[in-house]
Design a protein around this motif. Sequence first.
Motif, PDB file in Angstrom:
ATOM      1  N   GLU A  82       0.826  -1.214   0.000  1.00  0.00           N
ATOM      2  CA  GLU A  82       0.000   0.000   0.000  1.00  0.00           C
ATOM      3  C   GLU A  82       0.856   1.259   0.000  1.00  0.00           C
ATOM      4  OE1 GLU A  82      -4.191  -0.829   2.199  1.00  0.00           O
ATOM      5  OE2 GLU A  82      -2.416  -0.857   3.485  1.00  0.00           O
ATOM      6  N   GLN A  83       1.912   1.252   0.795  1.00  0.00           N
ATOM      7  CA  GLN A  83       2.792   2.417   0.855  1.00  0.00           C
ATOM      8  C   GLN A  83       3.505   2.645  -0.477  1.00  0.00           C
ATOM      9  OE1 GLN A  83       5.134   1.342   4.303  1.00  0.00           O
ATOM     10  NE2 GLN A  83       3.763   2.429   5.697  1.00  0.00           N
ATOM     11  N   ALA A  84       3.919   1.571  -1.133  1.00  0.00           N
ATOM     12  CA  ALA A  84       4.575   1.708  -2.434  1.00  0.00           C
ATOM     13  C   ALA A  84       3.617   2.287  -3.471  1.00  0.00           C
ATOM     14  CB  ALA A  84       5.118   0.354  -2.901  1.00  0.00           C
ATOM     15  N   ILE A  85       2.390   1.827  -3.458  1.00  0.00           N
ATOM     16  CA  ILE A  85       1.389   2.333  -4.411  1.00  0.00           C
ATOM     17  C   ILE A  85       1.030   3.781  -4.094  1.00  0.00           C
ATOM     18  CG2 ILE A  85      -1.025   2.077  -5.128  1.00  0.00           C
ATOM     19  CD1 ILE A  85      -0.552  -0.992  -4.919  1.00  0.00           C
ATOM     20  N   ASP A  86       0.886   4.092  -2.818  1.00  0.00           N
ATOM     21  CA  ASP A  86       0.537   5.456  -2.424  1.00  0.00           C
ATOM     22  C   ASP A  86       1.682   6.444  -2.624  1.00  0.00           C
ATOM     23  OD1 ASP A  86      -2.081   4.872  -1.778  1.00  0.00           O
ATOM     24  OD2 ASP A  86      -1.638   4.467   0.340  1.00  0.00           O
ATOM     25  N   ALA A  87       2.881   5.954  -2.890  1.00  0.00           N
ATOM     26  CA  ALA A  87       4.027   6.839  -3.115  1.00  0.00           C
ATOM     27  C   ALA A  87       3.909   7.586  -4.445  1.00  0.00           C
ATOM     28  CB  ALA A  87       5.335   6.040  -3.083  1.00  0.00           C
ATOM     29  N   TRP A  88       3.065   7.092  -5.336  1.00  0.00           N
ATOM     30  CA  TRP A  88       2.860   7.790  -6.615  1.00  0.00           C
ATOM     31  C   TRP A  88       1.981   8.998  -6.382  1.00  0.00           C
ATOM     32  CZ3 TRP A  88       5.262   3.347  -7.506  1.00  0.00           C
ATOM     33  CH2 TRP A  88       5.977   3.218  -8.694  1.00  0.00           C
ATOM     34  N   GLU A  89       2.150   9.990  -7.243  1.00  0.00           N
ATOM     35  CA  GLU A  89       1.315  11.185  -7.167  1.00  0.00           C
ATOM     36  C   GLU A  89       0.074  10.956  -8.019  1.00  0.00           C
ATOM     37  OE1 GLU A  89       1.541  15.831  -8.511  1.00  0.00           O
ATOM     38  OE2 GLU A  89       3.389  14.871  -7.823  1.00  0.00           O
ATOM     39  N   TRP A  90      -1.043  10.699  -7.361  1.00  0.00           N
ATOM     40  CA  TRP A  90      -2.291  10.392  -8.049  1.00  0.00           C
ATOM     41  C   TRP A  90      -3.170  11.638  -8.104  1.00  0.00           C
ATOM     42  CZ3 TRP A  90      -2.011   5.803 -10.268  1.00  0.00           C
ATOM     43  CH2 TRP A  90      -1.264   4.790  -9.669  1.00  0.00           C
ATOM     44  N   ASN A  91      -4.046  11.704  -9.098  1.00  0.00           N
ATOM     45  CA  ASN A  91      -5.002  12.814  -9.203  1.00  0.00           C
ATOM     46  C   ASN A  91      -6.165  12.641  -8.243  1.00  0.00           C
ATOM     47  OD1 ASN A  91      -3.554  14.161 -11.112  1.00  0.00           O
ATOM     48  ND2 ASN A  91      -4.756  13.438 -12.848  1.00  0.00           N
ATOM     49  N   SER A  92      -6.390  11.419  -7.803  1.00  0.00           N
ATOM     50  CA  SER A  92      -7.519  11.123  -6.922  1.00  0.00           C
ATOM     51  C   SER A  92      -6.999  10.492  -5.631  1.00  0.00           C
ATOM     52  CB  SER A  92      -8.476  10.152  -7.623  1.00  0.00           C
ATOM     53  OG  SER A  92      -9.417   9.648  -6.710  1.00  0.00           O
ATOM     54  N   LEU A  93      -7.581  10.896  -4.507  1.00  0.00           N
ATOM     55  CA  LEU A  93      -7.167  10.336  -3.218  1.00  0.00           C
ATOM     56  C   LEU A  93      -7.486   8.843  -3.114  1.00  0.00           C
ATOM     57  CD1 LEU A  93      -8.240  13.215  -0.797  1.00  0.00           C
ATOM     58  CD2 LEU A  93      -5.930  12.621  -1.555  1.00  0.00           C
ATOM     59  N   SER A  94      -8.469   8.377  -3.865  1.00  0.00           N
ATOM     60  CA  SER A  94      -8.863   6.972  -3.788  1.00  0.00           C
ATOM     61  C   SER A  94      -8.102   6.082  -4.770  1.00  0.00           C
ATOM     62  CB  SER A  94     -10.369   6.832  -4.015  1.00  0.00           C
ATOM     63  OG  SER A  94     -10.711   7.300  -5.308  1.00  0.00           O
ATOM     64  N   ALA A  95      -7.197   6.646  -5.567  1.00  0.00           N
ATOM     65  CA  ALA A  95      -6.508   5.873  -6.603  1.00  0.00           C
ATOM     66  C   ALA A  95      -5.726   4.699  -6.017  1.00  0.00           C
ATOM     67  CB  ALA A  95      -5.583   6.770  -7.416  1.00  0.00           C
ATOM     68  N   GLY A  96      -5.024   4.906  -4.919  1.00  0.00           N
ATOM     69  CA  GLY A  96      -4.263   3.815  -4.299  1.00  0.00           C
ATOM     70  C   GLY A  96      -5.163   2.666  -3.886  1.00  0.00           C
ATOM     71  N   GLY A 122      -1.369   9.326 -17.790  1.00  0.00           N
ATOM     72  CA  GLY A 122      -0.628  10.476 -17.290  1.00  0.00           C
ATOM     73  C   GLY A 122       0.298  11.015 -18.360  1.00  0.00           C
ATOM     74  N   ARG A 123       0.917  12.134 -18.058  1.00  0.00           N
ATOM     75  CA  ARG A 123       1.825  12.775 -18.997  1.00  0.00           C
ATOM     76  C   ARG A 123       3.086  11.926 -19.159  1.00  0.00           C
ATOM     77  NH1 ARG A 123       5.483  14.186 -15.545  1.00  0.00           N
ATOM     78  NH2 ARG A 123       4.968  15.006 -13.506  1.00  0.00           N
ATOM     79  N   ALA A 124       3.850  12.220 -20.188  1.00  0.00           N
ATOM     80  CA  ALA A 124       5.125  11.529 -20.408  1.00  0.00           C
ATOM     81  C   ALA A 124       6.045  11.784 -19.217  1.00  0.00           C
ATOM     82  CB  ALA A 124       5.773  12.033 -21.695  1.00  0.00           C
ATOM     83  N   GLY A 125       6.705  10.742 -18.767  1.00  0.00           N
ATOM     84  CA  GLY A 125       7.646  10.865 -17.656  1.00  0.00           C
ATOM     85  C   GLY A 125       7.007  10.804 -16.283  1.00  0.00           C
ATOM     86  N   ALA A 126       5.713  10.547 -16.205  1.00  0.00           N
ATOM     87  CA  ALA A 126       5.023  10.519 -14.913  1.00  0.00           C
ATOM     88  C   ALA A 126       5.303   9.247 -14.121  1.00  0.00           C
ATOM     89  CB  ALA A 126       3.518  10.685 -15.119  1.00  0.00           C
ATOM     90  N   GLY A 127       5.816   8.221 -14.781  1.00  0.00           N
ATOM     91  CA  GLY A 127       6.119   6.975 -14.074  1.00  0.00           C
ATOM     92  C   GLY A 127       5.185   5.825 -14.390  1.00  0.00           C
ATOM     93  N   LYS A 128       4.422   5.929 -15.473  1.00  0.00           N
ATOM     94  CA  LYS A 128       3.478   4.860 -15.821  1.00  0.00           C
ATOM     95  C   LYS A 128       4.196   3.542 -16.086  1.00  0.00           C
ATOM     96  CE  LYS A 128       1.849   7.127 -19.311  1.00  0.00           C
ATOM     97  NZ  LYS A 128       2.744   8.282 -19.271  1.00  0.00           N
ATOM     98  N   SER A 129       5.279   3.577 -16.839  1.00  0.00           N
ATOM     99  CA  SER A 129       6.027   2.348 -17.150  1.00  0.00           C
ATOM    100  C   SER A 129       6.677   1.777 -15.901  1.00  0.00           C
ATOM    101  CB  SER A 129       7.092   2.612 -18.212  1.00  0.00           C
ATOM    102  OG  SER A 129       6.472   2.940 -19.438  1.00  0.00           O
ATOM    103  N   THR A 130       7.192   2.645 -15.047  1.00  0.00           N
ATOM    104  CA  THR A 130       7.773   2.186 -13.781  1.00  0.00           C
ATOM    105  C   THR A 130       6.703   1.525 -12.927  1.00  0.00           C
ATOM    106  OG1 THR A 130       9.395   3.966 -13.859  1.00  0.00           O
ATOM    107  CG2 THR A 130       9.035   2.927 -11.720  1.00  0.00           C
ATOM    108  N   PHE A 131       5.510   2.125 -12.912  1.00  0.00           N
ATOM    109  CA  PHE A 131       4.404   1.547 -12.147  1.00  0.00           C
ATOM    110  C   PHE A 131       4.001   0.190 -12.721  1.00  0.00           C
ATOM    111  CE2 PHE A 131      -0.084   1.225 -10.845  1.00  0.00           C
ATOM    112  CZ  PHE A 131       0.123   1.240  -9.471  1.00  0.00           C
ATOM    113  N   ALA A 132       3.967   0.076 -14.043  1.00  0.00           N
ATOM    114  CA  ALA A 132       3.646  -1.212 -14.673  1.00  0.00           C
ATOM    115  C   ALA A 132       4.681  -2.266 -14.285  1.00  0.00           C
ATOM    116  CB  ALA A 132       3.574  -1.063 -16.192  1.00  0.00           C
ATOM    117  N   ARG A 133       5.954  -1.869 -14.219  1.00  0.00           N
ATOM    118  CA  ARG A 133       7.007  -2.816 -13.797  1.00  0.00           C
ATOM    119  C   ARG A 133       6.841  -3.212 -12.335  1.00  0.00           C
ATOM    120  NH1 ARG A 133       9.948   0.268 -17.482  1.00  0.00           N
ATOM    121  NH2 ARG A 133      10.807   1.660 -15.892  1.00  0.00           N
TER     122      ARG A 133
END
Length: 177
Positions: A82-96, A122-133
Amino acid sequence: DEIMADCQAAGIYRESKLRGAGVWLSDDGLVINGRDGVWTSDGKVLERVSQDGAVVYSLEKNELDIAPEDAAAAPEDVLEIEQAIDAWEWNSLSAGALVMGWTVCAVLAGALGWRAHLYVTGRAGAGKSTFARLLGAMFGKAAARPTGQLTQAGLLQTLGARAIPCIVDETEAGKSN
């Protein structure tokens, strides 16, 4: 003659009877088809082919590396995820919480009447690929990671009869990670 008799005894082949790697719903409750066997959620070991031939739990592409004696995740393990997922900057508080819900649905995909989908944008460089990994690392070999030009036929071929998470990094044509 023996082969023909065995085939006739097994009945007509129906693809809907085939269950690949994953967690499935049956009359016995949840059934786990792992690399080393098939068992119910309460630990009862089952045969790969049911007694009445109604279901076949396939070994093909079965990389679900769990066993009945494996321990469930401890609360501190879940908290770390949960902490790893919540470390991302999400647009919604419920995203995690939504991502955590998807991980549960992804594990139980074969037991559900529908498949949960998660789209991370998200925009380019936001970490989508890192999150997928990160998600891919959590599931290990028990997740499909198709690459290249994705089509419905290609995805179905990649998944086969398996009820496992499918993590697609990019949906555009071309190679993805």
